[in-house]
Write a protein that holds these residues in place. Structure first.
Motif, PDB file in Angstrom:
ATOM      1  N   THR A 195       0.835  -1.210   0.000  1.00  0.00           N
ATOM      2  CA  THR A 195       0.000   0.000   0.000  1.00  0.00           C
ATOM      3  C   THR A 195       0.870   1.262   0.000  1.00  0.00           C
ATOM      4  O   THR A 195       0.512   2.283  -0.563  1.00  0.00           O
ATOM      5  N   PHE A 196       2.032   1.168   0.653  1.00  0.00           N
ATOM      6  CA  PHE A 196       2.984   2.281   0.689  1.00  0.00           C
ATOM      7  C   PHE A 196       4.311   1.781   0.111  1.00  0.00           C
ATOM      8  O   PHE A 196       5.254   1.519   0.848  1.00  0.00           O
ATOM      9  N   PRO A 197       4.357   1.618  -1.236  1.00  0.00           N
ATOM     10  CA  PRO A 197       5.549   1.000  -1.833  1.00  0.00           C
ATOM     11  C   PRO A 197       6.826   1.819  -1.644  1.00  0.00           C
ATOM     12  O   PRO A 197       7.921   1.270  -1.653  1.00  0.00           O
ATOM     13  N   ASP A 198       6.672   3.136  -1.446  1.00  0.00           N
ATOM     14  CA  ASP A 198       7.842   3.986  -1.256  1.00  0.00           C
ATOM     15  C   ASP A 198       8.332   3.834   0.193  1.00  0.00           C
ATOM     16  O   ASP A 198       7.702   4.321   1.128  1.00  0.00           O
ATOM     17  N   ALA A 199       9.472   3.153   0.341  1.00  0.00           N
ATOM     18  CA  ALA A 199       9.965   2.831   1.688  1.00  0.00           C
ATOM     19  C   ALA A 199      10.244   4.081   2.521  1.00  0.00           C
ATOM     20  O   ALA A 199      10.224   4.036   3.750  1.00  0.00           O
ATOM     21  N   THR A 200      10.470   5.220   1.873  1.00  0.00           N
ATOM     22  CA  THR A 200      10.752   6.440   2.635  1.00  0.00           C
ATOM     23  C   THR A 200       9.473   6.989   3.272  1.00  0.00           C
ATOM     24  O   THR A 200       9.529   7.886   4.100  1.00  0.00           O
ATOM     25  N   ARG A 201       8.306   6.457   2.864  1.00  0.00           N
ATOM     26  CA  ARG A 201       7.044   6.968   3.403  1.00  0.00           C
ATOM     27  C   ARG A 201       6.484   6.086   4.515  1.00  0.00           C
ATOM     28  O   ARG A 201       5.373   6.294   4.972  1.00  0.00           O
ATOM     29  N   ARG A 202       7.252   5.085   4.941  1.00  0.00           N
ATOM     30  CA  ARG A 202       6.745   4.225   6.018  1.00  0.00           C
ATOM     31  C   ARG A 202       7.883   3.838   6.960  1.00  0.00           C
ATOM     32  O   ARG A 202       9.020   3.689   6.545  1.00  0.00           O
ATOM     33  N   GLU A 203       7.535   3.696   8.212  1.00  0.00           N
ATOM     34  CA  GLU A 203       8.535   3.323   9.212  1.00  0.00           C
ATOM     35  C   GLU A 203       7.873   2.360  10.192  1.00  0.00           C
ATOM     36  O   GLU A 203       6.815   2.665  10.749  1.00  0.00           O
ATOM     37  N   LYS A 204       8.477   1.192  10.354  1.00  0.00           N
ATOM     38  CA  LYS A 204       7.880   0.175  11.221  1.00  0.00           C
ATOM     39  C   LYS A 204       8.182   0.493  12.679  1.00  0.00           C
ATOM     40  O   LYS A 204       9.319   0.743  13.041  1.00  0.00           O
ATOM     41  N   ILE A 205       7.153   0.523  13.501  1.00  0.00           N
ATOM     42  CA  ILE A 205       7.334   0.828  14.919  1.00  0.00           C
ATOM     43  C   ILE A 205       7.347  -0.466  15.742  1.00  0.00           C
ATOM     44  O   ILE A 205       8.151  -0.627  16.641  1.00  0.00           O
ATOM     45  N   ASN A 206       6.446  -1.380  15.427  1.00  0.00           N
ATOM     46  CA  ASN A 206       6.437  -2.705  16.057  1.00  0.00           C
ATOM     47  C   ASN A 206       5.740  -3.659  15.083  1.00  0.00           C
ATOM     48  O   ASN A 206       5.350  -3.218  14.009  1.00  0.00           O
ATOM     49  N   PRO A 207       5.603  -4.950  15.419  1.00  0.00           N
ATOM     50  CA  PRO A 207       5.095  -5.890  14.416  1.00  0.00           C
ATOM     51  C   PRO A 207       3.747  -5.539  13.775  1.00  0.00           C
ATOM     52  O   PRO A 207       3.464  -5.985  12.667  1.00  0.00           O
ATOM     53  N   VAL A 208       2.901  -4.743  14.448  1.00  0.00           N
ATOM     54  CA  VAL A 208       1.608  -4.427  13.832  1.00  0.00           C
ATOM     55  C   VAL A 208       1.405  -2.926  13.581  1.00  0.00           C
ATOM     56  O   VAL A 208       0.341  -2.512  13.141  1.00  0.00           O
ATOM     57  N   THR A 209       2.411  -2.102  13.862  1.00  0.00           N
ATOM     58  CA  THR A 209       2.225  -0.652  13.798  1.00  0.00           C
ATOM     59  C   THR A 209       3.266   0.025  12.917  1.00  0.00           C
ATOM     60  O   THR A 209       4.455  -0.273  13.023  1.00  0.00           O
TER      61      THR A 209
END
Length: 201
Positions: A56-70
């Motif tokens: 859904t957010f293919p641009d890796a710079t637009r997403r940051e994983k905080i924990n396994p579900v967030t």
């Protein structure tokens, strides 16, 4: 009649109290998955929230994983009067028995001037789900019901509350958030499911 006109006519009065306003948007959609496979089902595909976020957010710079579900994600920028603003929010994707559930919190808007006084005062509630129907499959395809409801609440000062077009602008933000998610889901999920299924075999 008396000449009581209330305090509305008093001049030079500055009110700095915040006004709480809320805006709601709801959207439903149905996806048809033509190639649902009993062994590698669409239901087990969407239980992997991380994969769904990545497509859904293919641009890796637009997403940051905080924990396994967030994840903290950056939604598309939008224009608010003459300003260009970017919305960030924390998305939670949890695979449950009936499908994938989506919620959001911690909305921040960057790029708006401080005078608007919205920093730290805008709250989002999002409730969404992708639920494959229990019946179906085969030639007709399996229906997947997508539902999303977004409620934005803002404590805005009385100056902002009176801006003409404020409601339209916020409803536009709501619709943009939903359209972003919906568009990404529609455009990518069905074809990514096919890729995922091939990789499982």
């Amino acid at each position: 009649g008396g000449s009581m006109r209330g305090a509305g006519g008093a001049s030079g009065l500055t009110v700095t109290a915040d006004v709480r306003k809320s805006w709601k948007s709801n959207r439903s959609m149905t996806l048809t998955i033509k190639d649902d496979d009993d062994k590698y089902s669409f239901a087990s595909y969407i239980s992997d929230g991380e994969r769904i976020v990545n497509v859904t957010f293919p641009d890796a710079t637009r997403r940051e994983k905080i924990n396994p579900v967030t994840w903290r994600v950056q939604l598309l920028p939008f224009s608010f009067f003459q300003y260009r603003a970017t919305v960030f929010c924390t998305l939670k994707l949890e695979g449950m028995e009936d499908g994938l559930h989506l919620s959001a919190e911690d909305l921040t808007i960057e790029g708006l001037p401080k005078e608007l006084g919205v920093n730290g005062k805008v709250f989002i509630e999002m409730d969404g789900a992708l639920k494959p129907s229990r019946t179906g499959g085969g030639a007709a395809g399996r229906k997947v019901l997508g539902k999303i409801a977004v409620k934005l609440t803002a404590d805005v000062n009385d100056m902002v509350a009176m801006i003409p077009g404020l409601d339209d602008a916020v409803n536009f933000i709501n619709d943009t958030v939903i359209a972003n998610l919906q568009g990404s889901i529609n455009a990518t999920i069905a074809s990514d499911y096919t890729r995922w299924k091939q990789a499982q075999q």
